[in-house]
Design a protein around this motif. Sequence first.
Motif, PDB file in Angstrom:
ATOM      1  N   PHE A 168       0.861  -1.187   0.000  1.00  0.00           N
ATOM      2  CA  PHE A 168       0.000   0.000   0.000  1.00  0.00           C
ATOM      3  C   PHE A 168       0.895   1.234   0.000  1.00  0.00           C
ATOM      4  CE2 PHE A 168      -2.315   3.246   2.501  1.00  0.00           C
ATOM      5  CZ  PHE A 168      -3.424   3.397   1.683  1.00  0.00           C
ATOM      6  N   ASN A 169       0.609   2.184  -0.894  1.00  0.00           N
ATOM      7  CA  ASN A 169       1.455   3.382  -1.013  1.00  0.00           C
ATOM      8  C   ASN A 169       0.575   4.620  -1.163  1.00  0.00           C
ATOM      9  OD1 ASN A 169       3.382   4.799  -3.725  1.00  0.00           O
ATOM     10  ND2 ASN A 169       3.694   5.144  -1.550  1.00  0.00           N
ATOM     11  N   SER A 170       0.563   5.427  -0.103  1.00  0.00           N
ATOM     12  CA  SER A 170      -0.260   6.646  -0.090  1.00  0.00           C
ATOM     13  C   SER A 170       0.454   7.712   0.718  1.00  0.00           C
ATOM     14  CB  SER A 170      -1.618   6.325   0.550  1.00  0.00           C
ATOM     15  OG  SER A 170      -2.330   7.494   0.879  1.00  0.00           O
ATOM     16  N   ASP A 181       4.969   4.615   3.340  1.00  0.00           N
ATOM     17  CA  ASP A 181       4.497   5.958   3.697  1.00  0.00           C
ATOM     18  C   ASP A 181       5.528   7.038   3.351  1.00  0.00           C
ATOM     19  OD1 ASP A 181       2.491   4.397   4.759  1.00  0.00           O
ATOM     20  OD2 ASP A 181       2.921   4.859   6.858  1.00  0.00           O
ATOM     21  N   MET A 182       6.326   6.763   2.337  1.00  0.00           N
ATOM     22  CA  MET A 182       7.445   7.648   1.985  1.00  0.00           C
ATOM     23  C   MET A 182       7.031   9.113   1.781  1.00  0.00           C
ATOM     24  SD  MET A 182      10.623   7.654   1.676  1.00  0.00           S
ATOM     25  CE  MET A 182      11.157   5.955   1.623  1.00  0.00           C
ATOM     26  N   TYR A 183       5.807   9.325   1.291  1.00  0.00           N
ATOM     27  CA  TYR A 183       5.369  10.708   0.995  1.00  0.00           C
ATOM     28  C   TYR A 183       4.418  11.256   2.059  1.00  0.00           C
ATOM     29  CZ  TYR A 183       7.524   9.850  -3.535  1.00  0.00           C
ATOM     30  OH  TYR A 183       8.434   9.554  -4.532  1.00  0.00           O
ATOM     31  N   GLU A 184       4.427  10.643   3.233  1.00  0.00           N
ATOM     32  CA  GLU A 184       3.512  11.039   4.318  1.00  0.00           C
ATOM     33  C   GLU A 184       3.357  12.544   4.493  1.00  0.00           C
ATOM     34  OE1 GLU A 184       4.834   9.673   8.211  1.00  0.00           O
ATOM     35  OE2 GLU A 184       3.129  10.617   9.187  1.00  0.00           O
ATOM     36  N   TRP A 232      21.295  10.852   0.976  1.00  0.00           N
ATOM     37  CA  TRP A 232      21.860  10.409   2.255  1.00  0.00           C
ATOM     38  C   TRP A 232      21.571   8.929   2.501  1.00  0.00           C
ATOM     39  CZ3 TRP A 232      24.120  14.036   5.774  1.00  0.00           C
ATOM     40  CH2 TRP A 232      24.020  15.374   5.377  1.00  0.00           C
ATOM     41  N   ARG A 233      20.511   8.416   1.869  1.00  0.00           N
ATOM     42  CA  ARG A 233      20.140   7.000   1.891  1.00  0.00           C
ATOM     43  C   ARG A 233      19.783   6.495   3.288  1.00  0.00           C
ATOM     44  NH1 ARG A 233      17.928   6.818  -1.265  1.00  0.00           N
ATOM     45  NH2 ARG A 233      17.908   4.599  -1.652  1.00  0.00           N
ATOM     46  N   ILE A 234      18.716   7.038   3.849  1.00  0.00           N
ATOM     47  CA  ILE A 234      18.202   6.497   5.108  1.00  0.00           C
ATOM     48  C   ILE A 234      16.689   6.254   4.981  1.00  0.00           C
ATOM     49  CG2 ILE A 234      17.746   6.923   7.578  1.00  0.00           C
ATOM     50  CD1 ILE A 234      20.694   6.378   7.105  1.00  0.00           C
TER      51      ILE A 234
HETATM   52  C1  LIG Z   1       6.943   5.203  -3.331  1.00  0.00           C
HETATM   53  C2  LIG Z   1       8.390   5.166  -3.034  1.00  0.00           C
HETATM   54  N1  LIG Z   1       8.841   4.324  -2.107  1.00  0.00           N
HETATM   55  C3  LIG Z   1      10.138   4.231  -1.793  1.00  0.00           C
HETATM   56  C4  LIG Z   1      11.066   5.016  -2.431  1.00  0.00           C
HETATM   57  C5  LIG Z   1      12.513   4.834  -2.076  1.00  0.00           C
HETATM   58  O1  LIG Z   1      13.034   5.867  -1.358  1.00  0.00           O
HETATM   59  P1  LIG Z   1      14.574   5.930  -0.965  1.00  0.00           P
HETATM   60  O2  LIG Z   1      15.181   6.949  -1.869  1.00  0.00           O
HETATM   61  O3  LIG Z   1      14.589   6.327   0.471  1.00  0.00           O
HETATM   62  O4  LIG Z   1      15.172   4.584  -1.173  1.00  0.00           O
HETATM   63  C6  LIG Z   1      10.660   5.909  -3.417  1.00  0.00           C
HETATM   64  C7  LIG Z   1      11.645   6.720  -4.159  1.00  0.00           C
HETATM   65  O5  LIG Z   1      11.430   7.196  -5.236  1.00  0.00           O
HETATM   66  C8  LIG Z   1       9.284   5.993  -3.725  1.00  0.00           C
HETATM   67  O6  LIG Z   1       8.827   6.832  -4.659  1.00  0.00           O
END
Ligand SMILES: Cc1ncc(COP(=O)(O)O)c(C=O)c1O
Length: 400
Positions: free
Chosen positions: A170-172, A205-208, A246-248
């Motif tokens: 799930f990605n939102s 939740d990367m774009y929270e 920074w890759r975290i």
């Molecule tokens: C939906 C989603 N998840 C995860 C990531 C990965 O992020 P990260 O750069 O921290 O590896 C991205 C990067 O584009 C993304 O768009």
Amino acid sequence: MSFLSATLDRVKPSPTIAVTTLANELKAAGKDVIGLGAGEPDFDTPENIKAAAKAAIDAGKTKYTAPDGIPELKKAICEKFKRDNGLDYTPAQVSVGTGGKQILYNALMATLNPGDEVVIPAPYWVSYPDMVLLAGGEPVIAEAGADTAYKLTPEALEAAITPKTKWFIFNSPSNPTGAAYSRAELKALTDVLMKHPHVWVMSDDMYEHLVYDDFEFCTPAEVEPGLYERTLTCNGVSKAYAMTGWRIGYAAGPQPLIAAMRKIQSQSTSNPCSVSQWAAVEALNGTQDFIPANNEVFKRRRDMVVEMLNAAEGITCPTPEGAFYVYPSIEGCIGKSSAGGALIENDEVFAKALLEETGVAVVFGAAFGLSPCFRVSYATSDENLKKACERIQQFCASLS
Ligand SMILES: Cc1ncc(COP(=O)(O)O)c(C=O)c1O
């Protein structure tokens, strides 16, 4: 016998590479190219975060750390989950990796056996299906089209679940559409998941923090506490804190899963960069003031891009709730021909002709599993966006 692993045969070359390669070639040849493909904020990492990294270097925090994160960062992550999401996690339930990407990859590697299925709503972030394939699983694509604002319906989720389903990803807010689920929309999905106790939830939740117009972000384990024991809540500092390099990334979930992910990481990359971890501590514990300031800029750009794309002939562009992407449909352009002689049969031809004839680089929808569309990243200057949208309008007007 080929020297290369048979696993590689399961993975497709990234379809986005064709567009990126062509854009770079055109740029090198001196053509005026505007790239709308970047998946990263155009803002710099905030000063307080950079200062924390410099201080960490000066203090000699430059050695190996625990494989899945320093205690200070795990503590900051637990506090973040409590503060932002009302979720209780202990440090032993937290894993820190080299970007959100490694966290998702570790989790899939740690859990998938041949034949295991992973339900992925389309359009999807390009890496999900291929990561599942690399880990030996089978992606099961569940369509979430423009008719439902690119959000998966409970019926489509139900139909995609089988006895072999291991995960639902799930990605939102979403990459590539920017669509974000309201609490009610998410509850409708978690109700389905409650009926299938064998299905685990990987919430990306990367774009929270990148949501606009007072939209309230929510995440599955918060909306349905009954899912807490089978949810991995994933997040990271890359997008909200402009820290892509920074890759975290990090996640929290049931301890046995976290331990399995640690085992994989300890035998592959070991700990994420020590200096970046200290920078991430400051990102999570320090001021959050720049987030609303950045979001004001993103919202203004989103509104301009949506308006200008909707004014282009043959394009329909929904207004997404978050991230820094829009995902317009080019249904009205299909079957037409460009001034340069390209027959627009699909979104890949559209994107290629748009790049060659106008110098605007976008990623075509087939790369994300839903056509005929394209993705625009508005993480670039207002000036670039305006110029690019004008060129898209002219390109569409010239189709016949
Ligand atoms: C939906 C989603 N998840 C995860 C990531 C990965 O992020 P990260 O750069 O921290 O590896 C991205 C990067 O584009 C993304 O768009």
